[in-house]
Design an enzyme around this catalytic site. Structure first.
Site, PDB file in Angstrom:
ATOM      1  N   GLU A  21      -6.035   2.164  -4.558  1.00  0.00           N
ATOM      2  CA  GLU A  21      -6.050   0.833  -3.920  1.00  0.00           C
ATOM      3  C   GLU A  21      -5.692  -0.247  -4.942  1.00  0.00           C
ATOM      4  O   GLU A  21      -5.612   0.008  -6.141  1.00  0.00           O
ATOM      5  CB  GLU A  21      -7.431   0.520  -3.337  1.00  0.00           C
ATOM      6  CG  GLU A  21      -7.596   0.863  -1.857  1.00  0.00           C
ATOM      7  CD  GLU A  21      -6.869  -0.112  -0.932  1.00  0.00           C
ATOM      8  OE1 GLU A  21      -6.088  -0.946  -1.456  1.00  0.00           O
ATOM      9  OE2 GLU A  21      -7.075  -0.046   0.279  1.00  0.00           O
ATOM     10  N   ASN A 151      -8.915  -6.013   4.861  1.00  0.00           N
ATOM     11  CA  ASN A 151      -7.630  -5.577   4.338  1.00  0.00           C
ATOM     12  C   ASN A 151      -6.557  -6.611   4.654  1.00  0.00           C
ATOM     13  O   ASN A 151      -6.817  -7.617   5.313  1.00  0.00           O
ATOM     14  CB  ASN A 151      -7.235  -4.220   4.926  1.00  0.00           C
ATOM     15  CG  ASN A 151      -7.764  -3.051   4.111  1.00  0.00           C
ATOM     16  OD1 ASN A 151      -7.610  -3.010   2.888  1.00  0.00           O
ATOM     17  ND2 ASN A 151      -8.397  -2.096   4.773  1.00  0.00           N
ATOM     18  N   ASP A 202      -3.767  -1.422   6.920  1.00  0.00           N
ATOM     19  CA  ASP A 202      -4.428  -1.439   5.614  1.00  0.00           C
ATOM     20  C   ASP A 202      -3.865  -2.586   4.777  1.00  0.00           C
ATOM     21  O   ASP A 202      -3.650  -3.676   5.309  1.00  0.00           O
ATOM     22  CB  ASP A 202      -4.273  -0.079   4.935  1.00  0.00           C
ATOM     23  CG  ASP A 202      -5.443   0.264   4.027  1.00  0.00           C
ATOM     24  OD1 ASP A 202      -5.730  -0.524   3.097  1.00  0.00           O
ATOM     25  OD2 ASP A 202      -6.074   1.316   4.223  1.00  0.00           O
TER      26      ASP A 202
END
Length: 293
Positions: A21, A151, A202
């Site tokens: 991430e 997100n 996302d």
């Protein structure tokens, strides 16, 4: 009809992250940074030499922003820290949710003015336990509460529009901002309703033309949307759980991925899960802003 492109890119890193991430790119040093949140590691890849370094962390880091030549700002489950580039030492900068030890940071980006938007969420998946904050020169302002999985935090190049999503709900929101502060000046408006559709919205990033590039968790893809929410194209990737994109120069996009939640058989069926990929995209990218202390 949405144009779909097969993967013709490259694997930038084959060091699989359980939860890759928070990718960020420093043009000055040609360095790509990203986290394995659950593995408590910060990855550093010098693109000209392909030299990758993994830094162990004492916290669950998720977002990294440049401050200056000596320091970076790191968001984590323990708050925001200044990271010494030379030594890796972390010094507490400010707390986010000191009364919520069960939460951690997740997605975030720096606004063009140098303030940071950062989201938090439960480590155990508790619904509505997180929030989205704006951190400006050390002052923390809560923007939105009752968030489950924050997100897609990103901003139009002129700083007048912000985007975010609760992936649990899967509705991408757009909000008007004061471009001089990065703070909202109106209520968020629905841009894209993907509730009930496969995969999760996302991480996202905006290009120089204001369009949005979004990693689609569970679908192994990056989706390209116009600023008004029109789905322009889908770019397939060789890992199902794609998490977040970042530009690594004009015409190049890097994407992190994850193997979180996969059992042994599922990992065998998705062998690239957790790697970092690169694809070519016909777009210009703005430089990533630094955080202003």
């Amino acid at each position: 009809m949405v144009t779909t492109y097969n993967f013709e890119g490259a694997i930038l890193s084959a060091s699989p992250c359980e939860l890759g991430e928070g990718p960020s790119f420093e043009a000055a040093t040609q360095t790509l940074w990203w986290f394995d949140i659950l593995g408590k590691k910060l990855h550093e890849l010098h693109l000209p030499t392909n030299k990758e370094t993994q830094h162990d962390l004492a916290v669950m880091g998720s977002v990294l922003a440049a401050v200056d030549a000596e320091r970076q700002l790191l968001a984590s489950d323990k708050g925001l820290f200044l990271r010494n580039r030379a030594t890796g030492e972390l010094t507490l900068y400010c707390e986010l949710e000191p009364n919520k030890p069960g939460n951690r940071s997740n997605d975030g980006r720096v606004h063009p003015t140098g303030s940071l938007w950062i989201g938090t969420m439960s480590k155990t998946g508790e619904i509505g336990a997180g929030a989205i904050y704006c951190v400006r020169k050390g002052e923390v302002v809560k923007l939105y509460g009752q968030i489950s999985i924050p997100n897609s935090i990103c901003f139009s190049p002129d700083g007048s529009t912000g985007y975010f999503v609760d992936t649990k709900v899967n509705r991408l929101m757009r909000v008007a901002l004061d471009p001089a502060t990065g703070l909202p000046v109106a209520e968020p408006q629905l841009l894209l309703d993907d509730s009930g559709r496969p995969g999760g919205i996302d991480g996202s990033i905006c290009a120089s033309d204001g369009s949005i590039w979004n990693a689609r968790w569970g679908e192994g893809a990056v989706d390209h949307y116009s600023a008004d929410g029109q789905h322009l194209s889908r770019h397939l990737l060789p890992a199902k759980r794609t998490t977040c994109p970042v530009f690594i120069g004009s015409g190049r996009l890097a994407i992190t991925s994850s193997w979180e939640g996969l059992d042994a058989a599922e990992r065998a069926a998705d062998p690239q899960a957790g790697n970092v990929f690169e694809i070519a995209v016909p777009i210009e990218c703005p430089a990533e802003p630094t955080y202003l202390l």
